[in-house]
Scaffold this motif. Structure first.
Motif, PDB file in Angstrom:
ATOM      1  N   SER A  66     -15.207  14.835   0.314  1.00 24.43           N
ATOM      2  CA  SER A  66     -14.898  14.267   1.633  1.00 24.43           C
ATOM      3  C   SER A  66     -13.935  13.097   1.462  1.00 24.43           C
ATOM      4  O   SER A  66     -13.971  12.402   0.442  1.00 24.43           O
ATOM      5  N   ILE A  67     -13.065  12.885   2.442  1.00 28.15           N
ATOM      6  CA  ILE A  67     -12.080  11.796   2.356  1.00 28.15           C
ATOM      7  C   ILE A  67     -12.049  11.020   3.669  1.00 28.15           C
ATOM      8  O   ILE A  67     -12.195  11.610   4.738  1.00 28.15           O
ATOM      9  N   ASP A  68     -11.926   9.710   3.579  1.00 27.20           N
ATOM     10  CA  ASP A  68     -11.839   8.844   4.765  1.00 27.20           C
ATOM     11  C   ASP A  68     -10.839   7.728   4.525  1.00 27.20           C
ATOM     12  O   ASP A  68     -10.733   7.217   3.407  1.00 27.20           O
ATOM     13  N   THR A  69     -10.160   7.334   5.591  1.00 27.94           N
ATOM     14  CA  THR A  69      -9.200   6.229   5.537  1.00 27.94           C
ATOM     15  C   THR A  69      -9.696   5.079   6.408  1.00 27.94           C
ATOM     16  O   THR A  69     -10.196   5.311   7.514  1.00 27.94           O
ATOM     17  N   LEU A  70      -9.567   3.867   5.921  1.00 26.61           N
ATOM     18  CA  LEU A  70      -9.814   2.669   6.734  1.00 26.61           C
ATOM     19  C   LEU A  70      -8.488   1.931   6.880  1.00 26.61           C
ATOM     20  O   LEU A  70      -7.878   1.547   5.878  1.00 26.61           O
ATOM     21  N   ASN A  71      -8.038   1.739   8.116  1.00 24.52           N
ATOM     22  CA  ASN A  71      -6.792   1.015   8.379  1.00 24.52           C
ATOM     23  C   ASN A  71      -7.089  -0.348   8.977  1.00 24.52           C
ATOM     24  O   ASN A  71      -7.948  -0.458   9.869  1.00 24.52           O
ATOM     25  N   VAL A  72      -6.362  -1.353   8.526  1.00 26.99           N
ATOM     26  CA  VAL A  72      -6.530  -2.691   9.106  1.00 26.99           C
ATOM     27  C   VAL A  72      -6.158  -2.632  10.590  1.00 26.99           C
ATOM     28  O   VAL A  72      -5.221  -1.947  10.993  1.00 26.99           O
ATOM     29  N   GLY A  73      -6.964  -3.327  11.416  1.00 26.22           N
ATOM     30  CA  GLY A  73      -6.698  -3.364  12.856  1.00 26.22           C
ATOM     31  C   GLY A  73      -7.243  -2.165  13.598  1.00 26.22           C
ATOM     32  O   GLY A  73      -7.307  -2.170  14.825  1.00 26.22           O
ATOM     33  N   VAL A  74      -7.639  -1.125  12.859  1.00 23.58           N
ATOM     34  CA  VAL A  74      -8.228   0.053  13.496  1.00 23.58           C
ATOM     35  C   VAL A  74      -9.691   0.166  13.079  1.00 23.58           C
ATOM     36  O   VAL A  74     -10.582   0.268  13.925  1.00 23.58           O
ATOM     37  N   HIS A  75      -9.929   0.108  11.771  1.00 21.91           N
ATOM     38  CA  HIS A  75     -11.295   0.277  11.246  1.00 21.91           C
ATOM     39  C   HIS A  75     -11.937  -1.036  10.826  1.00 21.91           C
ATOM     40  O   HIS A  75     -13.137  -1.084  10.620  1.00 21.91           O
ATOM     41  N   PHE A  76     -11.140  -2.061  10.613  1.00 23.50           N
ATOM     42  CA  PHE A  76     -11.714  -3.373  10.284  1.00 23.50           C
ATOM     43  C   PHE A  76     -10.761  -4.462  10.758  1.00 23.50           C
ATOM     44  O   PHE A  76      -9.553  -4.220  10.924  1.00 23.50           O
ATOM     45  N   PHE A  77     -11.314  -5.641  11.013  1.00 19.37           N
ATOM     46  CA  PHE A  77     -10.512  -6.783  11.470  1.00 19.37           C
ATOM     47  C   PHE A  77      -9.733  -7.362  10.284  1.00 19.37           C
ATOM     48  O   PHE A  77     -10.230  -7.336   9.152  1.00 19.37           O
ATOM     49  N   PRO A  78      -8.545  -7.916  10.564  1.00 22.02           N
ATOM     50  CA  PRO A  78      -7.766  -8.495   9.462  1.00 22.02           C
ATOM     51  C   PRO A  78      -8.545  -9.580   8.712  1.00 22.02           C
ATOM     52  O   PRO A  78      -8.302  -9.798   7.526  1.00 22.02           O
ATOM     53  N   ASP A  79      -9.502 -10.247   9.384  1.00 21.08           N
ATOM     54  CA  ASP A  79     -10.236 -11.331   8.703  1.00 21.08           C
ATOM     55  C   ASP A  79     -11.535 -10.847   8.043  1.00 21.08           C
ATOM     56  O   ASP A  79     -12.327 -11.660   7.565  1.00 21.08           O
ATOM     57  N   THR A  80     -11.758  -9.550   8.008  1.00 18.54           N
ATOM     58  CA  THR A  80     -12.977  -9.048   7.349  1.00 18.54           C
ATOM     59  C   THR A  80     -12.921  -9.392   5.861  1.00 18.54           C
ATOM     60  O   THR A  80     -11.876  -9.255   5.231  1.00 18.54           O
ATOM     61  N   ASP A  81     -14.083  -9.810   5.308  1.00 16.64           N
ATOM     62  CA  ASP A  81     -14.029 -10.229   3.910  1.00 16.64           C
ATOM     63  C   ASP A  81     -13.820  -8.999   3.020  1.00 16.64           C
ATOM     64  O   ASP A  81     -14.364  -7.923   3.279  1.00 16.64           O
ATOM     65  N   PRO A  82     -12.966  -9.151   1.990  1.00 20.47           N
ATOM     66  CA  PRO A  82     -12.559  -7.987   1.195  1.00 20.47           C
ATOM     67  C   PRO A  82     -13.705  -7.320   0.442  1.00 20.47           C
ATOM     68  O   PRO A  82     -13.667  -6.110   0.195  1.00 20.47           O
ATOM     69  N   GLU A  83     -14.761  -8.082   0.108  1.00 21.68           N
ATOM     70  CA  GLU A  83     -15.896  -7.453  -0.570  1.00 21.68           C
ATOM     71  C   GLU A  83     -16.547  -6.421   0.364  1.00 21.68           C
ATOM     72  O   GLU A  83     -16.931  -5.325  -0.055  1.00 21.68           O
ATOM     73  N   SER A  84     -16.648  -6.775   1.653  1.00 21.65           N
ATOM     74  CA  SER A  84     -17.200  -5.831   2.635  1.00 21.65           C
ATOM     75  C   SER A  84     -16.275  -4.627   2.812  1.00 21.65           C
ATOM     76  O   SER A  84     -16.747  -3.499   2.958  1.00 21.65           O
ATOM     77  N   ILE A  85     -14.965  -4.865   2.799  1.00 19.24           N
ATOM     78  CA  ILE A  85     -14.029  -3.739   2.960  1.00 19.24           C
ATOM     79  C   ILE A  85     -14.188  -2.765   1.789  1.00 19.24           C
ATOM     80  O   ILE A  85     -14.232  -1.544   1.979  1.00 19.24           O
ATOM     81  N   GLY A 142      -6.661   7.362  -8.581  1.00 19.24           N
ATOM     82  CA  GLY A 142      -6.216   6.885  -7.285  1.00 19.24           C
ATOM     83  C   GLY A 142      -4.715   6.739  -7.231  1.00 19.24           C
ATOM     84  O   GLY A 142      -3.983   7.326  -8.033  1.00 19.24           O
ATOM     85  N   ASP A 143      -4.270   5.921  -6.284  1.00 15.42           N
ATOM     86  CA  ASP A 143      -2.853   5.695  -6.085  1.00 15.42           C
ATOM     87  C   ASP A 143      -2.712   4.296  -5.496  1.00 15.42           C
ATOM     88  O   ASP A 143      -3.544   3.876  -4.690  1.00 15.42           O
ATOM     89  N   THR A 144      -1.694   3.556  -5.939  1.00 13.86           N
ATOM     90  CA  THR A 144      -1.517   2.185  -5.464  1.00 13.86           C
ATOM     91  C   THR A 144      -0.081   2.029  -4.984  1.00 13.86           C
ATOM     92  O   THR A 144       0.849   2.273  -5.754  1.00 13.86           O
ATOM     93  N   THR A 145       0.083   1.672  -3.709  1.00  9.86           N
ATOM     94  CA  THR A 145       1.427   1.579  -3.131  1.00  9.86           C
ATOM     95  C   THR A 145       1.534   0.318  -2.283  1.00  9.86           C
ATOM     96  O   THR A 145       0.518  -0.304  -1.937  1.00  9.86           O
ATOM     97  N   ARG A 146       2.784  -0.056  -1.971  1.00 13.30           N
ATOM     98  CA  ARG A 146       2.978  -1.187  -1.069  1.00 13.30           C
ATOM     99  C   ARG A 146       3.175  -0.669   0.348  1.00 13.30           C
ATOM    100  O   ARG A 146       3.897   0.294   0.573  1.00 13.30           O
ATOM    101  N   GLY A 147       2.490  -1.320   1.308  1.00 12.22           N
ATOM    102  CA  GLY A 147       2.592  -0.910   2.710  1.00 12.22           C
ATOM    103  C   GLY A 147       1.518  -1.627   3.491  1.00 12.22           C
ATOM    104  O   GLY A 147       0.786  -2.440   2.927  1.00 12.22           O
ATOM    105  N   PRO A 148       1.391  -1.360   4.802  1.00 12.05           N
ATOM    106  CA  PRO A 148       0.325  -1.993   5.590  1.00 12.05           C
ATOM    107  C   PRO A 148      -1.033  -1.683   4.961  1.00 12.05           C
ATOM    108  O   PRO A 148      -1.229  -0.569   4.458  1.00 12.05           O
ATOM    109  N   LEU A 149      -1.946  -2.667   4.998  1.00 11.32           N
ATOM    110  CA  LEU A 149      -3.239  -2.514   4.327  1.00 11.32           C
ATOM    111  C   LEU A 149      -3.967  -1.259   4.827  1.00 11.32           C
ATOM    112  O   LEU A 149      -4.260  -1.123   6.017  1.00 11.32           O
ATOM    113  N   SER A 150      -4.230  -0.372   3.911  1.00 11.32           N
ATOM    114  CA  SER A 150      -4.903   0.883   4.243  1.00 11.32           C
ATOM    115  C   SER A 150      -5.633   1.359   2.990  1.00 11.32           C
ATOM    116  O   SER A 150      -5.102   1.257   1.881  1.00 11.32           O
ATOM    117  N   ILE A 151      -6.837   1.856   3.180  1.00 11.03           N
ATOM    118  CA  ILE A 151      -7.656   2.267   2.042  1.00 11.03           C
ATOM    119  C   ILE A 151      -8.162   3.674   2.296  1.00 11.03           C
ATOM    120  O   ILE A 151      -8.807   3.926   3.316  1.00 11.03           O
TER     121      ILE A 151
END
Ligand code: ADP
Ligand code: MG
Length: 341
Positions: A66-85, A142-151
């Motif tokens: 199974s695969i899921d994406t979390l996008n900043v501003g859609v799935h989490f707030f920009p100020d969410t702590d990164p450990e939680s993300i 995995g893969d690591t790229t530059r772009g808007p925060l997305s996981i």
């Protein structure tokens, strides 16, 4: 291949920060934060570092993916702590494995970062790694790229051949159960949007959901159908009803609610929090009458709240009965990212 420079920190005491004059490459970044996340599994023949990972899949097991994406501003707030993300990015996938009765094994991680920051990466990796370790998961690529925060996280689990729980097996007369409590993450989100302080237990339910992996695995051969609740009970149960061509009745007074959600429902008379708010990551499961005792004893064994909330019926549609006995027709439209288009 992208070169990533970690930004300079004003805090020179923190050894997690890296000076901008010594940029690290994408490969150093991967090595530093992602090379050893989770457990070292014996079935990983080759992990991070080559073009592919190589994995041993036992002959008698099916691979559940199974695969899921979390996008900043859609799935989490920009100020969410990164450990939680980091935690949540893996938790949502493990919840899908739980809903199939699969045992988590491996994960891959595609990370898009606009502004890679060492302390952000360290905390993200810690949140991801702790949950991976708790569930016996190894990060294998995995893969690591530059772009808007997305996981994006892909999870891989193992389930004995023919034993996966699916959405399609519900039959009239089956009891409908949910684990945990409903609507807590939805209430946390509403409070955040209203600028109101969020009680810590609700914040934790939004930021660090605990996937019901053991429950899902123990319900193999017992549950007739299962789904995890990501888009709200009514919508997600609707997928089970549609897949099996059946309907359901819920007794709303039976819905398991935390004190905060119970109070919100009582005060407003609005049942939308437990019925249609997302991000619960609980399991909704159908149990044939002959298996009820076994299912309940499993929940006692695991110490996981598991509550009967209604029944599968032959007639299509989802109905809810209020404590007064009044019947409500419930929409099975869950959260839809594209609903406004
Ligand atoms: P390729 O160019 O073959 O796609 P990459 O250069 O993207 O490979 O990645 C090198 C190695 O690092 C691969 O094994 C890949 O799976 C792994 N990797 C890259 N990014 C991540 C990440 N964010 N988390 C875990 N592993 C990663
Ligand atoms: Mg390659």
């Amino acid at each position: 291949m992208l070169m990533v420079c970690l930004i300079r920190s004003p805090d020179t005491r923190s050894n997690q920060r890296i000076d901008q004059t010594h940029p690290v490459s994408e490969f150093q970044l991967i090595h530093r934060y992602f090379a050893d996340l989770g457990v070292a599994r014996p079935d990983v023949v080759l992990g991070i570092g080559d073009d592919c990972a190589l994995l041993e899949v036992p002959a008698e097991q099916m691979l559940a993916v199974s695969i899921d994406t979390l996008n900043v501003g859609v799935h989490f707030f920009p100020d969410t702590d990164p450990e939680s993300i980091g935690h949540k990015a893996l938790a949502v996938g493990l919840s899908d494995l739980a809903a199939m009765g699969a045992e988590p094994a491996w994960a891959t991680l595609a990370l898009s970062l606009s502004d890679p920051d060492a302390s952000w990466l360290g905390a993200f990796a810690r949140g991801f790694g702790r949950l991976a370790t708790a569930h016996g998961v190894q990060l294998i690529g995995g893969d690591t790229t530059r772009g808007p925060l997305s996981i994006t996280v892909q999870v891989h689990g193992l389930v004995p051949r023919g034993k996966a729980l699916s959405r399609s097996g519900a039959r009239p007369g089956d009891a409908i159960y949910v684990s945990g409590t409903l609507g807590d993450a939805g209430l946390a989100l509403r409070l955040k949007q209203a600028g109101v302080a969020i009680p810590e237990p609700l914040q934790a339910r939004l930021d660090r959901p605990q996937p019901r992996v053991s429950l899902g695995m123990r319900l193999r051969g017992i549950a007739s159908a299962a789904i995890d609740l990501s888009d709200g009970l009514a919508g997600d149960l609707g997928h089970i009803l549609e897949a099996a061509g059946v309907g359901a009745e819920l007794e709303l007074a039976r819905l398991p609610l935390s004190p905060w959600v119970a109070e919100a429902v009582t005060t407003s008379g609005d049942w939308s929090l437990p019925l249609s708010s997302g991000d619960d990551y609980e399991l909704c499961v159908c149990i044939p009458p002959a298996a009820l005792e076994r299912a309940e004893s499993i929940s006692v064994d695991l110490g996981v709240p598991f509550t009967q909330i209604g029944w599968i019926r032959a007639t299509a549609g989802l109905a809810g009965y209020l404590p007064s006995g009044q019947r409500l027709g419930l929409s099975t439209c869950g959260y839809d990212h594209f609903a406004r288009f």
